[in-house]
Design a protein around this motif. Structure first.
Motif, short mmCIF file in Angstrom:
data_model
loop_
_atom_site.label_atom_id
_atom_site.label_comp_id
_atom_site.label_asym_id
_atom_site.label_seq_id
_atom_site.Cartn_x
_atom_site.Cartn_y
_atom_site.Cartn_z
N SER A 2 5.99 -4.23 1.49
CA SER A 2 4.82 -4.00 0.65
C SER A 2 3.97 -2.83 1.13
O SER A 2 3.93 -2.51 2.32
N ASN A 3 3.30 -2.21 0.17
CA ASN A 3 2.38 -1.13 0.50
C ASN A 3 1.24 -1.63 1.39
O ASN A 3 0.69 -0.86 2.16
N LYS A 4 0.92 -2.91 1.26
CA LYS A 4 -0.15 -3.50 2.07
C LYS A 4 0.19 -3.39 3.56
O LYS A 4 -0.65 -3.04 4.38
N VAL A 5 1.45 -3.69 3.92
CA VAL A 5 1.88 -3.62 5.31
C VAL A 5 1.91 -2.16 5.78
O VAL A 5 1.44 -1.84 6.87
N ASN A 7 0.14 0.31 4.59
CA ASN A 7 -1.26 0.76 4.71
C ASN A 7 -1.90 0.24 6.00
O ASN A 7 -2.65 0.97 6.65
N LYS A 8 -1.59 -1.00 6.37
CA LYS A 8 -2.15 -1.57 7.61
C LYS A 8 -1.59 -0.85 8.83
O LYS A 8 -2.33 -0.53 9.76
N GLU A 11 -3.27 2.45 9.08
CA GLU A 11 -4.63 2.27 9.60
C GLU A 11 -4.61 2.07 11.12
O GLU A 11 -5.39 2.68 11.85
N HIS A 67 -1.96 -8.22 14.93
CA HIS A 67 -2.25 -8.47 13.52
C HIS A 67 -1.14 -9.25 12.82
O HIS A 67 -1.23 -9.50 11.61
N LEU A 69 1.90 -8.60 11.73
CA LEU A 69 2.39 -7.96 10.51
C LEU A 69 3.81 -8.37 10.15
O LEU A 69 4.20 -8.31 8.99
#
Length: 153
Positions: A2-5, A7-8, A11, A67, A69
């Motif tokens: 996912s883009n969420k992972v 992006n994290k 970051e 985190h 992930l």
């Protein structure tokens, strides 16, 4: 993945790189039984060496674990983008001044290409010298892809 992972991870990587003279170029996750996280970093003045990649990798991995992930194992690879990868960040251009480049750009809705020497860089774009009499000025907004042509002198 996912883009969420992604992006994290981006970051977390940027937070690690904030204390160095390097910047984040890209994060990719390649699937498989064990996910592989590829983090590309570069410097404005110089490239990143193997020891620095290892240190950055350890710090990013520590934060990724904190985190949670990934639920299982994963591999992380931190490296410079390499010559075969296009320049994707404006900060990559100055250190490549004087090198041969292949540039794809768009102008008036048309896809064009030019090959020459990266002569200069400004806030607005780049100047490519095609030959002694001909240069072309290309705004960053028009650039599609810029690749360095390796020279083995």
């Amino acid at each position: 993945m996912s883009n969420k992972v992604i992006n994290k991870i981006s970051e977390l990587s940027e937070s690690v790189l904030a204390t160095t003279d390097f910047f984040l170029v890209d994060v990719e996750i390649k699937g498989g039984d064990i996910p592989e996280v590829w983090v590309s970093v570069d410097g404005e003045e110089r490239g990143v060496n193997m020891d620095e990649c290892a240190d950055i990798s350890n710090e990013i991995s520590f934060l990724m674990d904190a985190h949670e992930l990934f639920s299982g194992r994963y591999r992380i690879n931190v490296s410079s983008p390499g010559l075969d990868r296009p320049l994707v960040d404006r900060r990559q251009y100055p250190k490549n001044k004087g090198r041969k480049v292949k540039v794809k750009y768009e102008q008036g809705g048309e896809d064009l290409r030019v090959e020459g020497t990266l002569q200069d860089i400004s806030e607005q774009g780049i100047i490519v010298e095609i030959n002694e009499q001909t240069t072309v000025t290309l705004p960053f907004d028009d650039l599609v892809e810029t690749k360095i042509i390796p020279s083995f002198k």
